[in-house]
Write a protein that holds these residues in place. Sequence first.
Motif, PDB file in Angstrom:
ATOM      1  N   SER A 614       0.826  -1.220   0.000  1.00  0.00           N
ATOM      2  CA  SER A 614       0.000   0.000   0.000  1.00  0.00           C
ATOM      3  C   SER A 614       0.854   1.262   0.000  1.00  0.00           C
ATOM      4  N   THR A 615       1.953   1.235   0.736  1.00  0.00           N
ATOM      5  CA  THR A 615       2.814   2.424   0.809  1.00  0.00           C
ATOM      6  C   THR A 615       3.444   2.696  -0.547  1.00  0.00           C
ATOM      7  N   ALA A 616       3.903   1.646  -1.234  1.00  0.00           N
ATOM      8  CA  ALA A 616       4.552   1.811  -2.539  1.00  0.00           C
ATOM      9  C   ALA A 616       3.610   2.440  -3.551  1.00  0.00           C
ATOM     10  N   PHE A 617       2.333   2.145  -3.432  1.00  0.00           N
ATOM     11  CA  PHE A 617       1.353   2.692  -4.380  1.00  0.00           C
ATOM     12  C   PHE A 617       0.576   3.854  -3.779  1.00  0.00           C
ATOM     13  N   ARG A 618       1.126   4.471  -2.671  1.00  0.00           N
ATOM     14  CA  ARG A 618       0.605   5.706  -2.072  1.00  0.00           C
ATOM     15  C   ARG A 618      -0.895   5.600  -1.749  1.00  0.00           C
ATOM     16  N   GLU A 619      -1.278   4.448  -1.234  1.00  0.00           N
ATOM     17  CA  GLU A 619      -2.653   4.233  -0.774  1.00  0.00           C
ATOM     18  C   GLU A 619      -3.691   4.412  -1.887  1.00  0.00           C
ATOM     19  N   ARG A 620      -3.313   4.140  -3.149  1.00  0.00           N
ATOM     20  CA  ARG A 620      -4.227   4.369  -4.280  1.00  0.00           C
ATOM     21  C   ARG A 620      -5.121   3.154  -4.572  1.00  0.00           C
ATOM     22  N   VAL A 621      -4.792   1.988  -4.033  1.00  0.00           N
ATOM     23  CA  VAL A 621      -5.475   0.749  -4.414  1.00  0.00           C
ATOM     24  C   VAL A 621      -6.751   0.580  -3.596  1.00  0.00           C
ATOM     25  N   ARG A 622      -7.867   0.277  -4.274  1.00  0.00           N
ATOM     26  CA  ARG A 622      -9.151   0.024  -3.626  1.00  0.00           C
ATOM     27  C   ARG A 622      -9.562  -1.440  -3.937  1.00  0.00           C
ATOM     28  N   PHE A 623      -9.794  -2.199  -2.870  1.00  0.00           N
ATOM     29  CA  PHE A 623     -10.122  -3.631  -3.041  1.00  0.00           C
ATOM     30  C   PHE A 623     -11.616  -3.880  -2.811  1.00  0.00           C
ATOM     31  N   ASN A 624     -12.208  -4.690  -3.693  1.00  0.00           N
ATOM     32  CA  ASN A 624     -13.622  -5.066  -3.581  1.00  0.00           C
ATOM     33  C   ASN A 624     -13.721  -6.594  -3.647  1.00  0.00           C
ATOM     34  N   GLY A 625     -14.046  -7.229  -2.489  1.00  0.00           N
ATOM     35  CA  GLY A 625     -14.150  -8.698  -2.434  1.00  0.00           C
ATOM     36  C   GLY A 625     -15.439  -9.144  -1.769  1.00  0.00           C
ATOM     37  N   PRO A 626     -15.681 -10.456  -1.740  1.00  0.00           N
ATOM     38  CA  PRO A 626     -16.937 -10.958  -1.167  1.00  0.00           C
ATOM     39  C   PRO A 626     -16.993 -10.898   0.353  1.00  0.00           C
ATOM     40  N   ALA A 656      -1.389  10.005 -10.958  1.00  0.00           N
ATOM     41  CA  ALA A 656      -1.150   9.667  -9.551  1.00  0.00           C
ATOM     42  C   ALA A 656      -2.357   9.969  -8.682  1.00  0.00           C
ATOM     43  N   GLU A 657      -3.230  10.884  -9.095  1.00  0.00           N
ATOM     44  CA  GLU A 657      -4.365  11.248  -8.252  1.00  0.00           C
ATOM     45  C   GLU A 657      -5.555  10.291  -8.429  1.00  0.00           C
ATOM     46  N   LEU A 658      -5.477   9.369  -9.424  1.00  0.00           N
ATOM     47  CA  LEU A 658      -6.595   8.454  -9.661  1.00  0.00           C
ATOM     48  C   LEU A 658      -6.367   7.118  -8.955  1.00  0.00           C
ATOM     49  N   ASP A 659      -7.478   6.509  -8.483  1.00  0.00           N
ATOM     50  CA  ASP A 659      -7.391   5.234  -7.767  1.00  0.00           C
ATOM     51  C   ASP A 659      -7.229   4.059  -8.737  1.00  0.00           C
ATOM     52  N   ILE A 660      -6.712   2.967  -8.159  1.00  0.00           N
ATOM     53  CA  ILE A 660      -6.602   1.684  -8.871  1.00  0.00           C
ATOM     54  C   ILE A 660      -7.541   0.709  -8.162  1.00  0.00           C
ATOM     55  N   PHE A 661      -8.279  -0.092  -8.922  1.00  0.00           N
ATOM     56  CA  PHE A 661      -9.289  -0.980  -8.338  1.00  0.00           C
ATOM     57  C   PHE A 661      -8.910  -2.449  -8.564  1.00  0.00           C
ATOM     58  N   VAL A 662      -9.037  -3.242  -7.495  1.00  0.00           N
ATOM     59  CA  VAL A 662      -8.835  -4.695  -7.565  1.00  0.00           C
ATOM     60  C   VAL A 662     -10.133  -5.360  -7.094  1.00  0.00           C
ATOM     61  N   ASP A 663     -10.745  -6.163  -7.966  1.00  0.00           N
ATOM     62  CA  ASP A 663     -12.013  -6.829  -7.648  1.00  0.00           C
ATOM     63  C   ASP A 663     -11.807  -8.349  -7.633  1.00  0.00           C
ATOM     64  N   LEU A 664     -12.413  -9.003  -6.647  1.00  0.00           N
ATOM     65  CA  LEU A 664     -12.485 -10.478  -6.616  1.00  0.00           C
ATOM     66  C   LEU A 664     -13.963 -10.836  -6.763  1.00  0.00           C
ATOM     67  N   LEU A 665     -14.346 -11.375  -7.945  1.00  0.00           N
ATOM     68  CA  LEU A 665     -15.758 -11.549  -8.296  1.00  0.00           C
ATOM     69  C   LEU A 665     -16.048 -12.996  -8.696  1.00  0.00           C
ATOM     70  N   PRO A 666     -17.311 -13.414  -8.546  1.00  0.00           N
ATOM     71  CA  PRO A 666     -17.687 -14.737  -9.084  1.00  0.00           C
ATOM     72  C   PRO A 666     -17.748 -14.699 -10.609  1.00  0.00           C
ATOM     73  N   ASP A 667     -17.347 -15.794 -11.253  1.00  0.00           N
ATOM     74  CA  ASP A 667     -17.371 -15.897 -12.712  1.00  0.00           C
ATOM     75  C   ASP A 667     -18.690 -16.522 -13.166  1.00  0.00           C
ATOM     76  N   GLU A 668     -19.062 -16.306 -14.438  1.00  0.00           N
ATOM     77  CA  GLU A 668     -20.320 -16.846 -14.966  1.00  0.00           C
ATOM     78  C   GLU A 668     -20.347 -18.372 -14.931  1.00  0.00           C
TER      79      GLU A 668
END
Length: 745
Positions: A614-626, A656-668
């Motif tokens: 998180s520090t390396a990416f300056r707290e930009r990563v947003r995680f969305n999981g179940p 640098a001011e925009l967030d990065i998103f990581v999602d863990l989702l169910p597949d079809e």
Amino acid sequence: MEQFISRVKSSLAERLELAQSFGKIGEWEFDFLSGSAIWSKEVYNFYEVDLDLPPVLFHESDEYYRPEEKTRLFSLIERLRLTRTAQQDVFQVHLPNGKVKWHRSLLIPEVDVNGQLVHMHGLLQDITDEMMARTRLKEEQVFFQSVLDSIPADIAVYSEDQRYLYINETAVADAEARKWIVNKNDFDYFTMRGLPLDRAYKRQAQFRSMLEGKEKKFFEEHSVKNGKDIYKLRQFAPIWDKQTGKLRYVIGYGVDITDWKLSEQRLVSSGIAMEASTDGIAILGADETYQYLNNAHISMFGYDAEEDLKGKTWRAIYPKTEVERIEKILLPLLMQEGYWQGETVGKKKDGTLFHQEITLSALPNGGMICICRDISKRRERDEEMQKLALVSNRSNNIILILDNQRRVDWVNDSFLRLTGRTKEEVLGTRFPSETPGWSNDNLPPWLQFGMHQHQHMKGELAYYTATGEEIWLQGEINPVYDDNGEFRYSACILNDITLIKAAEKNALTALHKERALSELKSRFVSLASHEFRTPLAGILSSTDIIREYADTIEDEAAARILNHTDRIAEEVLRMTEIMNNVLLLGKMDAGKIPFRPGSGDIHEFIQTHLRRVSTAFRERVRFNGPGRPVHTRFDPNLLDHILNNLLSNAAKYSPAELDIFVDLLPDESDGIQIVVRDKGIGIPAKELPFLYESFFRGSNTNDFHGTGLGLPLVKQFVDLHGWSIRIQSEENNGTDVTIIIPTES
């Protein structure tokens, strides 16, 4: 008055004597005290003894009563003594002159005032005529019973309510069952035998129909016994009283018609088979006119109905020249041998001639059976085959025809030219063990399997020519079956691929050299990477020392020094990353990347990874999981590299001011997806297919540092897991990278 009474008594005595004589009844008396007996005239007459002789106790004499009769007579007297009541029975007497008589005796006891048995009065009735009549009747019954039982037909007598009064042995073999069935009906009998009641219902319906119509009723009955069909023709015949018109009884009659029925069925089946046959079948009489023609025969000659040819001679459907040949050659042979088979030329109704194969069989009555088959198409095929054989002989392909015993039946000229063999060497040999140039030792499995299992197979095999030269052939074996599904022969088609095999060998040698060169390159890359790491580590260590020194200086020169050392450290880290990627790529090419998957919670793994970076990416990563454990199999080291590379790309190519998103989702497909999304510069659509090529970089990334090795490595790590990767991007509108983990993972 006394005279009147005396006259009446005398008259009564005379009438009594007359009645006794008419009824053949005699009297006798026996006194127990004196042991004496008195007989009447009728008793003397019965025993045929002179009236002057004194009565004899005949039951004590073996001359008149056989031992078993004496025993019964003693038993009768003993019962009288014990019960003091009258007793009666029937006895058989054997007279000295050989006659046999029967009498019915009534014994009447007389007792005194003290109850003692003192006297016995007896009546003896001669029933010889009655017993003889009974005997004759019984003998007649036995005779007629044996006659009825000997008749090979079911015979039964029924009452008006369809109850059995009699049934013979043919219908029911078990004697106890025949006794039991009297006064029972078919429903009782079928239930007792555990048989279906449908026949009982059918018989009941026929019986009622017979009663209503007051005439005989015939019907067929089918049953199954021991797995075999049984057919019987049955009849219900009512017997009426001629005077009263009332029904006396019903005679049931059933005869086994199984053989006749089965013969009828076979005859019908034969007729159906003849009509269904694709061969023409005809029967001709002694006058050579058609008596019967099946549909195939009629249509073969272009006619519409049997009536068109029935009654005409066979000459109507053959041309004149063929009629002459048949009369002069074929018919004499038929009369001599009783059979002829061959080819003839027939003539259809419209005059068209056609070739046919014909079989003639002579009949005892002078007629004949004709079976014919139109072979016009077969002759066309034969001609076509001759043409194909001509083409095959001029073809460069080798062609062998093997019969159903795997013997070489035919080879084309190409085989002879290529192998240097002769037809005499090859034809008739059992393939491949006896065929020159082949043996079971050098025969490939595909060819062996194809021949033994009669299946289509193809592959390569070696062959040795007449000069001993080895050539390579590529071929296939094709089994051929007839219309009945029976294997007939195999066609083996082979091409000379000797030059191709030589080229493959040269290419394989070149491939081995290329692999050796690639392995040398990998070793060089690995060595170079390790050699670069040592000076890079030294440079990075020196920058740390310079930073510590600059911290002791407080003028403007210190700031410039720190700026330069930061740039030096940044470039060193970038060079280290390049070396790491090159080293990984080399290991991948050499197949030396360790892959150690294990079961784990991928949800927890991603969260832990994101917290660590998180520090390396300056707290930009947003995680969305179940929000719950998601278990699957993965290699932690490789997944760590995958996530790190995708996050680095997302951070590098987006503001640098925009967030990065990581999602863990169910597949079809019930699997799961890892999606890394950014809103960066995106990728040009035409460049998407080249992203997994080593050192490829997008045309819009010139202002960013990079080697073009990250995504190729990610792709190979994803493939190692059996996963798949999908990249969706639009230039200047961001990129979505999706890793799809199927259910089986």
